[in-house]
Design a protein around this motif. Structure first.
Motif, PDB file in Angstrom:
ATOM      1  N   VAL A   1     -23.490 -35.556  12.946  1.00 13.10           N
ATOM      2  CA  VAL A   1     -22.764 -34.303  12.737  1.00 13.10           C
ATOM      3  C   VAL A   1     -23.384 -33.201  13.594  1.00 13.10           C
ATOM      4  N   LYS A   2     -24.707 -33.115  13.583  1.00  9.60           N
ATOM      5  CA  LYS A   2     -25.387 -32.121  14.421  1.00  9.60           C
ATOM      6  C   LYS A   2     -25.053 -32.333  15.890  1.00  9.60           C
ATOM      7  N   ALA A   3     -24.991 -33.601  16.304  1.00  7.14           N
ATOM      8  CA  ALA A   3     -24.699 -33.900  17.712  1.00  7.14           C
ATOM      9  C   ALA A   3     -23.319 -33.395  18.103  1.00  7.14           C
ATOM     10  N   VAL A   4     -22.323 -33.630  17.253  1.00 14.56           N
ATOM     11  CA  VAL A   4     -20.968 -33.156  17.551  1.00 14.56           C
ATOM     12  C   VAL A   4     -20.937 -31.641  17.660  1.00 14.56           C
ATOM     13  N   LEU A   5     -21.626 -30.957  16.742  1.00  8.42           N
ATOM     14  CA  LEU A   5     -21.649 -29.500  16.778  1.00  8.42           C
ATOM     15  C   LEU A   5     -22.365 -28.996  18.030  1.00  8.42           C
ATOM     16  N   LEU A   6     -23.459 -29.657  18.402  1.00  8.06           N
ATOM     17  CA  LEU A   6     -24.184 -29.262  19.606  1.00  8.06           C
ATOM     18  C   LEU A   6     -23.323 -29.446  20.848  1.00  8.06           C
ATOM     19  N   ILE A   7     -22.639 -30.586  20.951  1.00  9.36           N
ATOM     20  CA  ILE A   7     -21.830 -30.864  22.144  1.00  9.36           C
ATOM     21  C   ILE A   7     -20.701 -29.841  22.265  1.00  9.36           C
ATOM     22  N   HIS A   8     -20.053 -29.537  21.160  1.00  8.55           N
ATOM     23  CA  HIS A   8     -18.979 -28.544  21.219  1.00  8.55           C
ATOM     24  C   HIS A   8     -19.525 -27.145  21.509  1.00  8.55           C
ATOM     25  N   PHE A   9     -20.706 -26.837  20.978  1.00 11.49           N
ATOM     26  CA  PHE A   9     -21.339 -25.562  21.297  1.00 11.49           C
ATOM     27  C   PHE A   9     -21.616 -25.460  22.795  1.00 11.49           C
ATOM     28  N   LEU A  10     -22.187 -26.518  23.368  1.00  7.30           N
ATOM     29  CA  LEU A  10     -22.504 -26.504  24.793  1.00  7.30           C
ATOM     30  C   LEU A  10     -21.243 -26.473  25.654  1.00  7.30           C
ATOM     31  N   SER A  11     -20.161 -27.031  25.139  1.00  2.28           N
ATOM     32  CA  SER A  11     -18.906 -27.005  25.891  1.00  2.28           C
ATOM     33  C   SER A  11     -18.412 -25.583  26.139  1.00  2.28           C
ATOM     34  N   ASP A  12     -18.846 -24.646  25.308  1.00  3.54           N
ATOM     35  CA  ASP A  12     -18.410 -23.253  25.450  1.00  3.54           C
ATOM     36  C   ASP A  12     -19.461 -22.349  26.080  1.00  3.54           C
ATOM     37  N   VAL A  13     -20.597 -22.910  26.480  1.00  2.00           N
ATOM     38  CA  VAL A  13     -21.640 -22.101  27.128  1.00  2.00           C
ATOM     39  C   VAL A  13     -21.180 -21.756  28.552  1.00  2.00           C
ATOM     40  N   PRO A  14     -21.102 -20.491  28.906  1.00  2.00           N
ATOM     41  CA  PRO A  14     -20.579 -20.100  30.229  1.00  2.00           C
ATOM     42  C   PRO A  14     -21.264 -20.795  31.400  1.00  2.00           C
TER      43      PRO A  14
ATOM     44  N   LEU B   1     -22.331 -23.660  31.695  1.00  2.00           N
ATOM     45  CA  LEU B   1     -21.942 -25.063  31.861  1.00  2.00           C
ATOM     46  C   LEU B   1     -20.469 -25.219  32.209  1.00  2.00           C
ATOM     47  N   GLN B   2     -19.722 -24.130  32.258  1.00  2.00           N
ATOM     48  CA  GLN B   2     -18.290 -24.224  32.504  1.00  2.00           C
ATOM     49  C   GLN B   2     -17.928 -24.870  33.842  1.00  2.00           C
ATOM     50  N   PRO B   3     -18.721 -24.698  34.902  1.00  2.00           N
ATOM     51  CA  PRO B   3     -18.380 -25.406  36.142  1.00  2.00           C
ATOM     52  C   PRO B   3     -18.318 -26.926  35.980  1.00  2.00           C
ATOM     53  N   LEU B   4     -19.056 -27.468  35.001  1.00  2.00           N
ATOM     54  CA  LEU B   4     -19.012 -28.915  34.764  1.00  2.00           C
ATOM     55  C   LEU B   4     -17.698 -29.337  34.115  1.00  2.00           C
ATOM     56  N   LEU B   5     -17.092 -28.425  33.348  1.00  2.00           N
ATOM     57  CA  LEU B   5     -15.911 -28.768  32.569  1.00  2.00           C
ATOM     58  C   LEU B   5     -14.644 -28.140  33.119  1.00  2.00           C
ATOM     59  N   GLY B   6     -14.740 -27.517  34.276  1.00  2.00           N
ATOM     60  CA  GLY B   6     -13.624 -26.724  34.776  1.00  2.00           C
ATOM     61  C   GLY B   6     -12.395 -27.519  35.135  1.00  2.00           C
ATOM     62  N   LYS B   7     -12.544 -28.735  35.619  1.00  2.00           N
ATOM     63  CA  LYS B   7     -11.389 -29.510  36.070  1.00  2.00           C
ATOM     64  C   LYS B   7     -10.768 -30.286  34.902  1.00  2.00           C
ATOM     65  N   LYS B   8      -9.471 -30.509  35.003  1.00  2.00           N
ATOM     66  CA  LYS B   8      -8.741 -31.199  33.952  1.00  2.00           C
ATOM     67  C   LYS B   8      -9.351 -32.568  33.673  1.00  2.00           C
ATOM     68  N   GLY B   9      -9.552 -32.864  32.396  1.00  2.00           N
ATOM     69  CA  GLY B   9     -10.084 -34.161  31.996  1.00  2.00           C
ATOM     70  C   GLY B   9     -11.590 -34.246  31.962  1.00  2.00           C
ATOM     71  N   ARG B  10     -12.273 -33.226  32.499  1.00  2.00           N
ATOM     72  CA  ARG B  10     -13.730 -33.305  32.552  1.00  2.00           C
ATOM     73  C   ARG B  10     -14.392 -33.130  31.184  1.00  2.00           C
ATOM     74  N   SER B  11     -13.732 -32.429  30.267  1.00  2.00           N
ATOM     75  CA  SER B  11     -14.352 -32.192  28.967  1.00  2.00           C
ATOM     76  C   SER B  11     -14.615 -33.509  28.238  1.00  2.00           C
ATOM     77  N   ARG B  12     -13.701 -34.468  28.390  1.00  2.00           N
ATOM     78  CA  ARG B  12     -13.917 -35.772  27.737  1.00  2.00           C
ATOM     79  C   ARG B  12     -15.092 -36.497  28.364  1.00  2.00           C
ATOM     80  N   GLY B  13     -15.213 -36.429  29.686  1.00  4.50           N
ATOM     81  CA  GLY B  13     -16.365 -37.040  30.348  1.00  4.50           C
ATOM     82  C   GLY B  13     -17.659 -36.367  29.939  1.00  4.50           C
ATOM     83  N   PHE B  14     -17.649 -35.044  29.808  1.00  2.00           N
ATOM     84  CA  PHE B  14     -18.832 -34.306  29.360  1.00  2.00           C
ATOM     85  C   PHE B  14     -19.252 -34.781  27.977  1.00  2.00           C
TER      86      PHE B  14
END
Length: 420
Positions: free
Chosen positions: A63-76, A78-91
């Protein structure tokens, strides 16, 4: 807190998870999973006792891991890593593999992929397209629990108070190190070696803080629902510690002023579901036999089967899933009086075969047993001793389902040191 002081709870005994939505990236499900469509019925009843937790959610660290991953997904940063379509799932996959490796490295219970982690050792690797549960299990099975419990909102963002705690635990230096380690891992032929990335002491320290004993634990109480649900998990945990109690005996001993009706529904539901499963298994073991022969064989069991059916029927007023209607129709066949016992049982066997065929057809599967010209045909070989099925028809135990209570009590045990 140092990594070796983290809690390592023991594994649960007898928890057999029922997985929910099919994910083609995971191991292929067999045709035998829930062949009678019983899951939606017991699941809805179980939600009255355990509102949010799914059966595979067995580790608080997951549970902590899921919350951490989603938290990091919104950290500015790190956004260049998730910017392209479909990258969030790979992240998410890369982060799942990283977390699971960190847990494995520190001899803590992993959530998924123990075989892959043991086999890979320090050479364990994960890619954005990894299909194994070691990089998909948390996304598939834990996120729904987190969202239902209000730890994630409808847009999959962590609750503000949780984000504040994670923001204090996860340093800017750790974000910089994570970005540097992941930025080259998003092409189809690249991969992440978690051992190499976690050799960075900044990241190692950040993970140790996040998965420390007390971080987030007060908020994780939300997993259980209200205080009455948490009290029930605590009581079930106490009953689990009493040696020799069967699952049905534990649930029979549970008491709650606030949840007495919900507990009563469980006690009326499970015995009839066992009837369905046991007769189905006997049908699978009766290939090339006439329906009438099996009906005659079951005649001595009709009375307890009838009583369990009669107790089950009123649950239709409370369980609204469409799967309830065909089960009630089967219960009505057994509950009715007037026909000869063998005739009642013949109608029930034929009705059960038709219900199974419909359930499998809806999932694009072939049936495991059919009735043709009053003859039972089982294309798939039976995997259960028919003597066990016959005995359970008489005894009414052991139960198949725990209505999420085992899972809730196991999570409660992990939290009780700081939340009891």
């Amino acid at each position: 807190m140092s990594a070796h002081k983290l809690v390592s709870p023991e594994s649960p005994v007898g928890i057999l998870p029922y997985f929910t939505d099919h994910d083609p990236t995971l191991a292929r499900q067999s045709t035998g999973r829930d062949p009678l469509g019983l899951l939606p019925v017991w699941s809805e009843i179980g939600r009255g006792l355990v509102p949010f937790i799914a059966s595979p959610v067995l580790q608080i660290n997951g549970v902590k891991a899921v919350l951490l991953i989603h938290f990091l997904s919104d950290v500015p940063a790190l956004q260049p890593l998730l910017g392209k379509k479909g990258r969030s799932r790979g992240f998410f996959r890369l982060m799942e593999g990283l977390v699971e490796y960190w847990l494995h490295k520190h001899r803590l219970p992993v959530c998924f992929g123990s075989q892959a982690l043991h086999a890979g050792g320090k050479d364990f690797r994960v890619a954005i397209g990894t299909g194994k549960t070691v990089a998909n299990g948390l996304h598939q099975y834990y996120r729904g629990t987190c969202q239902r419990a209000g730890l994630l909102d409808d847009e999959w963002r962590v609750a503000p108070e949780i984000g504040a705690i994670l923001g204090a635990a996860w340093s800017g230096a750790a974000t910089t190190a994570l970005y540097a380690g992941l930025k080259s891992c998003f092409s189809p032929r690249s991969w992440l070696l978690p051992a190499r990335l976690l050799a960075n002491p900044v990241l190692e320290k950040a993970f140790a803080r996040v998965f420390g004993e007390q971080l987030l634990h007060q908020h994780l109480n939300q997993l259980f629902g209200g205080e009455v649900h948490r009290a029930l998990a605590r009581e079930y945990l106490s009953l689990r510690s009493r040696e020799g109690l069967r699952r049905d005996e534990r649930i029979a001993l549970l008491a709650s002023d606030h949840l007495c009706e919900e507990l009563d529904r469980v006690r009326k539901c499970e015995p009839f579901l066992l009837v369905l499963q046991d007769v189905f298994d006997l049908m699978r073991a009766s290939s090339t036999r006439p329906v009438r022969d099996l009906a005659l064989e079951l005649t001595p069991c009709l009375q307890p089967m009838r009583e369990r059916s009669q107790a089950f029927l009123p649950l239709g007023d409370h369980v609204k899933t469409r799967r309830m209607r065909p089960l009630r129709e089967l219960a009505q066949i057994l509950a009715a009086h007037g026909d000869q016992p063998h005739s009642t049982l013949e109608r029930f066997i034929n009705g059960l075969a038709e219900h199974h065929a419909v359930s499998m057809r809806e999932r694009g599967r072939d049936p495991m047993v059919i009735v043709e010209h009053d003859m039972i045909i089982a294309p798939v070989e039976a995997d259960r001793n028919p003597a066990d099925a016959r005995q359970r028809l008489v005894d009414g135990y052991p139960w198949m389902n725990d209505y999420y209570l085992n899972t809730a009590s196991f999570l409660y045990r992990q939290l009780q040191g700081t939340c009891a």
